[in-house]
Design a protein around this motif. Structure first.
Motif, mmCIF file in Angstrom:
data_model
loop_
_atom_site.group_PDB
_atom_site.id
_atom_site.type_symbol
_atom_site.label_atom_id
_atom_site.label_comp_id
_atom_site.label_asym_id
_atom_site.label_seq_id
_atom_site.Cartn_x
_atom_site.Cartn_y
_atom_site.Cartn_z
ATOM 1 N N LYS A 31 0.838 -1.198 0.000
ATOM 2 C CA LYS A 31 0.000 0.000 0.000
ATOM 3 C C LYS A 31 0.869 1.244 0.000
ATOM 4 O O LYS A 31 2.080 1.193 0.230
ATOM 5 N N GLN A 33 0.712 5.904 -1.033
ATOM 6 C CA GLN A 33 0.048 7.038 -1.671
ATOM 7 C C GLN A 33 1.019 7.685 -2.637
ATOM 8 O O GLN A 33 2.211 7.821 -2.333
ATOM 9 N N VAL A 35 1.982 11.067 -4.903
ATOM 10 C CA VAL A 35 1.762 12.504 -5.036
ATOM 11 C C VAL A 35 2.767 13.078 -6.022
ATOM 12 O O VAL A 35 3.766 12.443 -6.361
ATOM 13 N N PRO A 41 -2.204 14.635 -4.945
ATOM 14 C CA PRO A 41 -2.349 13.220 -5.297
ATOM 15 C C PRO A 41 -2.385 12.987 -6.798
ATOM 16 O O PRO A 41 -2.880 13.816 -7.561
ATOM 17 N N SER A 43 -3.906 10.358 -9.360
ATOM 18 C CA SER A 43 -4.829 9.236 -9.521
ATOM 19 C C SER A 43 -4.494 8.447 -10.774
ATOM 20 O O SER A 43 -3.770 8.918 -11.657
ATOM 21 N N SER A 77 -3.986 3.733 -8.648
ATOM 22 C CA SER A 77 -4.245 4.573 -7.481
ATOM 23 C C SER A 77 -5.622 5.227 -7.571
ATOM 24 O O SER A 77 -6.137 5.494 -8.652
ATOM 25 N N ASP A 78 -6.218 5.489 -6.395
ATOM 26 C CA ASP A 78 -7.524 6.136 -6.317
ATOM 27 C C ASP A 78 -7.388 7.639 -6.534
ATOM 28 O O ASP A 78 -6.291 8.170 -6.718
ATOM 29 N N ASP A 80 -7.488 10.002 -4.489
ATOM 30 C CA ASP A 80 -6.646 10.659 -3.492
ATOM 31 C C ASP A 80 -5.209 10.167 -3.540
ATOM 32 O O ASP A 80 -4.400 10.482 -2.656
ATOM 33 N N GLY A 81 -4.866 9.375 -4.569
ATOM 34 C CA GLY A 81 -3.507 8.889 -4.753
ATOM 35 C C GLY A 81 -3.168 7.634 -3.987
ATOM 36 O O GLY A 81 -2.082 7.085 -4.156
ATOM 37 N N THR A 82 -4.080 7.145 -3.136
ATOM 38 C CA THR A 82 -3.787 5.952 -2.343
ATOM 39 C C THR A 82 -4.022 4.694 -3.166
ATOM 40 O O THR A 82 -4.792 4.681 -4.131
ATOM 41 N N THR A 128 4.411 7.514 1.387
ATOM 42 C CA THR A 128 4.155 8.519 0.353
ATOM 43 C C THR A 128 5.261 8.489 -0.692
ATOM 44 O O THR A 128 6.432 8.653 -0.366
#
Length: 236
Positions: A31, A33, A35, A41, A43, A77-78, A80-82, A128
């Motif tokens: 997992k 994120q 950016v 973020p 996506s 990634s979603d 929000d970048g996660t 991140t």
């Protein structure tokens, strides 16, 4: 007939050697994120997990190219970048996670040896990941002064992409090559009074331009890349 049996045995051995061993059918959770250089973020970034991946694929801009390596899984990634991804734990000295934000961004690669290391709780948290926008720095150096004028110049800049190598969960700083500082320069004289070229860095990065004319004290200029196609012209 004996020759055929020998070839068949060699083929079976080849298949066995190519088979990727797995850790008791165990799964890994990966997992993090993603950016950009402004901490915004990204996506729809592609995250792929490979074993037996060639390190040169850090410089390959096409994440779908799987000619080298075995793809274990992938996701995007979603908004929000996660991202989170569950994949098989392939046992290999080149267990690789590749993060690709698209043609406009740098690329990130995480590599570890899962033959000797199993992540705690079967979790790899990349936290991140910053993928700055790529930028081309183009320079043109022209001599406008009289013949005999000489110039020594150098550009110090930050290169992309980023490869991080981990051993037993600890960053190996010797093998890691992440946004390294690079130098590019030369000596100009009557034989070659002008120079031009380009290199790849990222948006917002500083380039240190150092030069000396006719062995005079060095002059240092800081150039900030504020455009994805940055052009620098210098006359001496």
């Amino acid at each position: 007939m004996a020759k055929f049996k020998g070839l068949l045995l060699l083929f079976i051995l080849f298949l066995l050697q190519c088979e990727v061993p797995f850790e008791n059918n165990a799964r890994l959770l990966i997992k993090g994120q993603i950016v950009d250089e402004n901490n915004q973020p990204i996506s729809n970034s592609q995250i792929n997990v490979f074993v037996r991946r060639d390190e040169n694929f850090l410089y390959n801009s096409d994440p779908s190219n799987e000619d080298s390596g075995v793809l274990l899984g992938g996701t995007t990634s979603d908004i929000d970048g996660t991202f989170s991804l569950i994949t098989l734990l392939g046992k290999d000295e080149d267990f690789v996670i590749e993060v690709y934000g698209g043609e406009d961004f740098s690329k990130y690669m995480y590599r570890t040896n899962t033959e000797t290391y199993i992540p705690d709780d079967y979790l790899i948290d990349l936290e991140t990941i910053s993928l700055p926008k790529k930028a081309f720095f183009e320079f043109n150096i022209i001599r406008s002064s009289p013949a005999g004028t000489e110039l020594q110049y150098n550009f110090n800049y930050t290169s992309i992409p980023c490869l991080e190598v981990y051993e037993d969960g600890v960053l190996n700083e010797v093998e890691t090559a992440c946004y390294k500082q690079m130098n590019r320069g030369r000596f100009l004289d009557d034989e070659r009074p002008d120079a031009s070229g380009d290199f790849l860095s990222f948006l917002g990065a500083n380039v240190i331009f150092t030069y000396s004319i006719n062995d005079q004290p060095e002059v240092v200029e800081v150039l900030t890349i504020d455009d994805i196609n940055f052009e620098f012209n210098f006359n001496y």
